[in-house]
Design a protein around this motif. Sequence first.
Motif, short mmCIF file in Angstrom:
data_model
loop_
_atom_site.label_atom_id
_atom_site.label_comp_id
_atom_site.label_asym_id
_atom_site.label_seq_id
_atom_site.Cartn_x
_atom_site.Cartn_y
_atom_site.Cartn_z
N ALA A 147 62.33 39.28 1.04
CA ALA A 147 62.06 38.23 0.05
C ALA A 147 63.07 38.27 -1.07
O ALA A 147 63.58 37.23 -1.51
CB ALA A 147 60.63 38.38 -0.48
N LEU A 148 63.38 39.46 -1.56
CA LEU A 148 64.37 39.59 -2.63
C LEU A 148 65.77 39.16 -2.18
O LEU A 148 66.48 38.47 -2.90
CB LEU A 148 64.43 41.03 -3.14
N LEU A 149 66.15 39.57 -0.98
CA LEU A 149 67.47 39.20 -0.47
C LEU A 149 67.57 37.70 -0.24
O LEU A 149 68.60 37.09 -0.55
CB LEU A 149 67.77 39.95 0.83
N GLU A 150 66.51 37.11 0.28
CA GLU A 150 66.52 35.67 0.48
C GLU A 150 66.60 34.94 -0.86
O GLU A 150 67.31 33.95 -1.00
CB GLU A 150 65.28 35.23 1.26
N GLN A 151 65.89 35.44 -1.85
CA GLN A 151 65.94 34.85 -3.19
C GLN A 151 67.35 34.96 -3.75
O GLN A 151 67.87 34.01 -4.33
CB GLN A 151 64.95 35.52 -4.13
N HIS A 152 67.97 36.10 -3.57
CA HIS A 152 69.35 36.28 -4.05
C HIS A 152 70.29 35.27 -3.38
O HIS A 152 71.15 34.70 -4.05
CB HIS A 152 69.81 37.71 -3.77
N ALA A 153 70.09 35.03 -2.10
CA ALA A 153 70.93 34.08 -1.38
C ALA A 153 70.74 32.65 -1.89
O ALA A 153 71.65 31.82 -1.80
CB ALA A 153 70.63 34.14 0.11
N ARG A 154 69.57 32.35 -2.44
CA ARG A 154 69.28 31.01 -2.97
C ARG A 154 69.63 30.86 -4.44
O ARG A 154 69.42 29.81 -5.03
CB ARG A 154 67.78 30.71 -2.84
N THR A 155 70.16 31.87 -5.07
CA THR A 155 70.37 31.88 -6.52
C THR A 155 71.16 30.68 -7.01
O THR A 155 70.88 30.16 -8.08
CB THR A 155 71.08 33.18 -6.95
N LYS A 156 72.07 30.20 -6.27
CA LYS A 156 72.93 29.09 -6.71
C LYS A 156 72.33 27.73 -6.36
O LYS A 156 73.04 26.80 -6.04
CB LYS A 156 74.31 29.21 -6.07
N GLY A 157 71.01 27.61 -6.43
CA GLY A 157 70.38 26.32 -6.18
C GLY A 157 69.51 26.36 -4.95
O GLY A 157 69.45 27.35 -4.22
N GLY A 158 68.85 25.28 -4.72
CA GLY A 158 67.97 25.18 -3.56
C GLY A 158 66.53 25.46 -3.94
O GLY A 158 66.23 25.98 -5.00
N GLU A 159 65.65 25.09 -3.07
CA GLU A 159 64.22 25.24 -3.29
C GLU A 159 63.75 26.60 -2.80
O GLU A 159 64.31 27.17 -1.87
CB GLU A 159 63.47 24.15 -2.52
N ALA A 160 62.68 27.07 -3.41
CA ALA A 160 62.04 28.29 -2.93
C ALA A 160 61.37 27.99 -1.60
O ALA A 160 60.76 26.95 -1.42
CB ALA A 160 61.00 28.78 -3.94
N LYS A 161 61.55 28.86 -0.64
CA LYS A 161 60.89 28.69 0.65
C LYS A 161 60.41 30.05 1.10
O LYS A 161 60.87 31.08 0.65
CB LYS A 161 61.82 28.06 1.68
N GLY A 162 59.50 30.05 1.98
CA GLY A 162 58.92 31.30 2.47
C GLY A 162 59.02 31.36 3.96
O GLY A 162 59.75 30.61 4.59
N GLY A 163 58.24 32.25 4.53
CA GLY A 163 58.28 32.38 5.97
C GLY A 163 57.16 33.23 6.48
O GLY A 163 56.36 33.75 5.73
N GLU A 164 57.13 33.33 7.76
CA GLU A 164 56.14 34.16 8.42
C GLU A 164 56.89 35.23 9.18
O GLU A 164 57.91 34.96 9.80
CB GLU A 164 55.31 33.31 9.37
N ALA A 165 56.42 36.45 9.10
CA ALA A 165 57.08 37.54 9.79
C ALA A 165 56.35 37.83 11.08
O ALA A 165 55.14 37.85 11.12
CB ALA A 165 57.11 38.79 8.91
#
Length: 172
Positions: A147-165
Amino acid sequence: MVGTPGASAVLLDAQFPYLQSALTEYLKGHEPSKYCSEETAELMAERALTRAKELWLAQHGGRFEALRKDDARLGGSGFVGLAATAALGSTAPKRGPHRCFVACATDSGVASYRVDPMRKPSSSSGQLGQRGRTDEDALVSRLMLHALLEQHARTKGGEAKGGEAKGGEAKG
């Protein structure tokens, strides 16, 4: 995370509200209808985000009242609130399946992730088997890092999204 040198440069606070009353207090009096749920993980992440800002301001001589997302006192820092709630193997039997919910909150929104149920493929029969507590705990930790890595990848814009593991890997 806290065992990594330099963690104090990015980790402002960590809370582990195991008791129901501790979680209610952490959520400023809000008592969740379900303690292990996506909604509760999101509430916890939003609280963690707010708390990070409060702590940062306190450290830097500010006060939290009427804080806005674009408040210049925050210095443009990219705050993140991360939370997990889980029903893992324990000494007491669980009423439902073992599962976990992780949420990552920023000023852009909240992304949620889940592993429900926490089963693993059996090597011999192809049936789903139970993970041990250590494996479940490791899966929750990996999902939080994801979750943290995905958030870091989105830092420059984009919507928050989640997922299922599934099987220990998250997809967004």
